[in-house]
Motif scaffolding. Structure first.
Motif, mmCIF file in Angstrom:
data_model
loop_
_atom_site.group_PDB
_atom_site.id
_atom_site.type_symbol
_atom_site.label_atom_id
_atom_site.label_comp_id
_atom_site.label_asym_id
_atom_site.label_seq_id
_atom_site.Cartn_x
_atom_site.Cartn_y
_atom_site.Cartn_z
ATOM 1 N N GLY A 33 -3.802 0.757 -7.701
ATOM 2 C CA GLY A 33 -4.927 -0.020 -7.198
ATOM 3 C C GLY A 33 -4.486 -1.281 -6.501
ATOM 4 O O GLY A 33 -3.343 -1.732 -6.645
ATOM 5 N N PHE A 34 -5.428 -1.844 -5.742
ATOM 6 C CA PHE A 34 -5.174 -3.085 -5.020
ATOM 7 C C PHE A 34 -6.447 -3.906 -5.109
ATOM 8 O O PHE A 34 -7.499 -3.471 -4.650
ATOM 9 N N LEU A 76 -3.804 5.293 -2.565
ATOM 10 C CA LEU A 76 -3.575 4.250 -1.559
ATOM 11 C C LEU A 76 -2.685 4.782 -0.438
ATOM 12 O O LEU A 76 -2.922 4.508 0.742
ATOM 13 N N VAL A 99 -10.066 -4.794 0.854
ATOM 14 C CA VAL A 99 -8.723 -4.332 1.206
ATOM 15 C C VAL A 99 -8.824 -3.154 2.163
ATOM 16 O O VAL A 99 -8.074 -3.053 3.131
ATOM 17 N N THR A 100 -9.767 -2.249 1.899
ATOM 18 C CA THR A 100 -9.956 -1.101 2.781
ATOM 19 C C THR A 100 -10.257 -1.555 4.202
ATOM 20 O O THR A 100 -9.711 -1.027 5.177
ATOM 21 N N ILE A 127 -9.331 0.953 -4.709
ATOM 22 C CA ILE A 127 -9.010 -0.030 -3.673
ATOM 23 C C ILE A 127 -10.202 -0.959 -3.510
ATOM 24 O O ILE A 127 -11.335 -0.505 -3.363
ATOM 25 N N ASP A 128 -9.956 -2.256 -3.546
ATOM 26 C CA ASP A 128 -11.009 -3.220 -3.275
ATOM 27 C C ASP A 128 -11.575 -2.945 -1.883
ATOM 28 O O ASP A 128 -10.816 -2.761 -0.925
ATOM 29 N N LEU A 160 0.812 -1.204 0.000
ATOM 30 C CA LEU A 160 0.000 0.000 0.000
ATOM 31 C C LEU A 160 0.852 1.264 0.000
ATOM 32 O O LEU A 160 0.418 2.319 -0.443
ATOM 33 N N GLY A 219 -6.883 5.840 -8.964
ATOM 34 C CA GLY A 219 -6.671 4.623 -8.203
ATOM 35 C C GLY A 219 -7.959 4.040 -7.682
ATOM 36 O O GLY A 219 -8.979 4.722 -7.567
ATOM 37 N N GLY A 268 -12.628 4.037 0.923
ATOM 38 C CA GLY A 268 -12.418 3.198 -0.246
ATOM 39 C C GLY A 268 -13.286 3.576 -1.431
ATOM 40 O O GLY A 268 -13.393 2.802 -2.382
ATOM 41 N N SER A 290 -14.503 5.269 -4.882
ATOM 42 C CA SER A 290 -13.899 5.702 -6.144
ATOM 43 C C SER A 290 -14.276 7.155 -6.379
ATOM 44 O O SER A 290 -15.123 7.726 -5.686
#
Length: 214
Positions: free
Chosen positions: A97-98, A197, A126-127, A122-123, A91, A120, A163, A165
């Motif tokens: 992105g992840f 991130l 993941v957050t 983030i799933d 991160l 970017g 998280g 978009s």
């Protein structure tokens, strides 16, 4: 775009999803970090899908190498979720992105498009993992740049920490996506960060956002 993963079947699945989406072309595949770096530098793709755990040179080291280039591709890290240590290290690299490999195809396509636009994603899972990882950590001294953020930029940073978009932030804030992109760019500039991130990590690490508040 270029796909880098050491499993042939996973690369095939990622290619199938990507090439079934309008406007996305896969120009190469790599099985390790060294190949990924070489392909990214020779093919100059807009986006690199990069597995976190690969032999020879892993995705994290490959990302660090490419992000040192003058014009790196947008990098989306892929993982099945290894250790929290690897997640934390990844991160902080400044990738775009992840994404979990278990994410639905539409999330993958969105991550590719977002990264290609220089933004970017983030799933959400993941957050949540990021939030959990900061629960037991001591709060660090906030960086000076936080004081330079406007009230609207602080609101946008809070939404980024959830998280969301740019499209989702625009909906929440009642503004256009172009306005959100401008706010995000200013946040990153003022905080001296490479990508969103890193901004999410900083928001929790500095105590600007505390787990449970968002």
């Amino acid at each position: 775009m270029v796909i880098a993963d050491d499993h042939v079947m996973i690369r095939a699945g990622l290619r199938l999803v990507a090439e079934n989406a309008d406007g996305i072309e896969v120009v190469g595949e790599a099985a390790d970090g060294n190949e990924a770096v070489a392909l990214a530098r020779s093919e100059r793709p807009d986006v690199l899908l990069l597995d976190l755990a690969m032999p020879v040179v892993d995705g994290l080291e490959a990302a660090r190498t490419l992000l040192g280039d003058p014009t790196p591709p947008g990098i989306v890290m892929l993982t099945t979720f290894g250790s929290d240590e690897n997640l934390d290290r990844a991160l902080r690299t400044g990738v775009n992105g992840f994404l979990l490999k278990s994410s639905p195809p539409e999330h993958l396509v969105e991550a590719i498009r977002v990264a290609a636009a220089g933004d970017g994603l983030i799933d959400p899972a993941v957050t949540m993992r990021v939030i959990a990882s900061f629960v037991a950590r001591p709060v660090l001294k906030p960086p000076p740049g936080l004081d330079a953020l406007t009230e609207r930029e602080r609101d946008v940073l809070l939404l980024m920490a959830r998280g969301l978009s740019n499209r989702e932030i625009a909906g929440e804030a009642g503004v256009g996506e172009a306005t959100v992109r401008s706010h995000v760019a200013q946040i990153l500039r003022k905080l001296g960060l490479r990508g969103r991130l890193q901004a999410v990590v900083l928001a929790y690490e500095s105590g600007f956002v505390r787990p449970g508040e968002v």
